[in-house]
Write an enzyme that holds these catalytic residues in place. Sequence first.
Site, short mmCIF file in Angstrom:
data_model
loop_
_atom_site.label_atom_id
_atom_site.label_comp_id
_atom_site.label_asym_id
_atom_site.label_seq_id
_atom_site.Cartn_x
_atom_site.Cartn_y
_atom_site.Cartn_z
N ARG A 27 -23.23 94.05 -103.39
CA ARG A 27 -22.71 92.92 -103.15
C ARG A 27 -22.66 92.64 -101.67
NH1 ARG A 27 -17.37 89.50 -103.57
NH2 ARG A 27 -19.03 88.08 -103.24
N SER A 41 -26.73 41.52 -107.82
CA SER A 41 -26.80 41.59 -106.36
C SER A 41 -26.09 40.58 -105.83
CB SER A 41 -28.37 41.20 -106.48
OG SER A 41 -28.70 40.59 -105.39
N ASP A 59 -6.88 85.15 -100.75
CA ASP A 59 -6.11 84.26 -101.63
C ASP A 59 -5.79 85.33 -103.01
OD1 ASP A 59 -8.91 85.42 -102.29
OD2 ASP A 59 -9.42 83.30 -103.11
N ARG A 113 -15.55 59.00 -108.36
CA ARG A 113 -16.53 57.97 -109.10
C ARG A 113 -17.00 58.45 -110.27
NH1 ARG A 113 -18.03 53.75 -105.48
NH2 ARG A 113 -19.64 53.39 -106.60
N HIS A 122 -50.43 56.04 -118.72
CA HIS A 122 -50.60 55.75 -116.97
C HIS A 122 -50.05 54.25 -116.92
CE1 HIS A 122 -53.63 58.69 -117.72
NE2 HIS A 122 -54.02 57.91 -118.64
#
Length: 478
Positions: free
Chosen positions: A323, A283, A81, A14, A153
């Site tokens: 590590r 909506s 891998d 998306r 504010h």
Amino acid sequence: MSGTDRYVSPLSERYASREMQYIFSPDMKFRTWRKLWIALAETEKELGLPITDEQIEELKAHADDINYDVAKAREKECRHDVMSHVYAYGVQCPKAKGIIHLGATSCYVGDNTDIIVMNEALKLVKKKLLNVIAELAKFADQYKNQPTLAFTHFQPAQPTTVGKRATLWMQEFLMDLQDLEYVQSTLKLLGSKGTTGTQASFLELFDGDQKTIDKIDPMIAEKMGFESCYPVSGQTYSRKVDTRVLNVLAGIAASATKFSNDIRLLQHLKEVEEPFEKGQIGSSAMAYKRNPMRSERIASLSRYVITDALNPAITSATQWFERTLDDSANKRLSIPEGFLAIDGILDLCMNVVDGLVVYPKVIYKHMMAELPFMATENIMMDAVKAGGDRQELHERIRELSMIAGKHVKEEGRDNDLLDLILEDPMFHLSKEDLDKTMDPAKYTGRAAVQVDAFLADVVRPVLEANREALGMTAEINV
């Protein structure tokens, strides 16, 4: 299978662009591994190891046609891998098979690739960030003279202009750009330092020749388009690098949230709206609604990026000695998804700014409902010039303001302060006198001048220096 029977990240489906998705794709990663193996072999050959031109050319010939099927089958057997891809590359390059990955550890390809990928991703983020700034600059210039109520504010305050408000958003994005450029300028490769960062394997390969070994990392960096490698490391580059990078993304997300929240509030006021397409539904129940869905999505994704920045910080803090592997699974998620999310955020920002709709008549209406209160100082000064007493006028205008405020809040009436002043003989002012005081442009101070100066002195030099990056448009999928 249709693909509907398993989870797919919405960041891919998306929000994020194809360009950013490719940067974090397996194809980008494994092609970069092969480039790094070529760079290592070339460096070792140039520094005197018995590696032939024929072997190098064989490696180059198969740099891009990766035999994924062989690598996947091998990984099922060895559960590793990197070694799977070393094996698959060797199948394609039988003459060079013995010198692939020579002297290196897995982090040579893994960590160097991570840096290269983040650098490419930062380039794309920078490009989109510049285009957001460019669109905001156009908007600020167009509306620099449009008076509007300012808010402190979220209460009406001294007027500003629509364009001046846009400079506040722009300034924060420019701060993010500065942070991005700085962090990107500090990125270095890991180089090839071995299992604990001591380069012990190269002592063996080069018979203890320290001067030759010192040349390895700078030569690899140059071949891969970097200025240098980190001078020291354990097995990996410091995970603090990831922290710094994601903090940049979190900063952009914070700026985007501020911008999107302001748009959402302005859309509630009906003063400014984000783009709303002809067939868009606001909506499912209320057909008339025009919800600020894109700005809400900016805020939603930004919240994810801001919190995602905690991941590399915690990872960096908890690495043990040279590590540990508790970084790996987290990095596979937090780094790519942080970039995919910020990519979607910046596309949304570009889209929203490019299509912002301003409603000057609504802005004016809101302004005139509050301006009489804000104009009292000017009205009082005009009344003094007409012969009034400053102290008496101050008290009287305070009393009338309270009455007008009561009419607005308790009785739901329009602000009638000007009518009350007009009817009061103490002020000696005509309707024409008061009308002159009610020009909103009188109360925006230096807002328009500040916009001009900001654009000329700060924004345009940045855009001019990066003009080749401008001109992007963003396509929103949903």
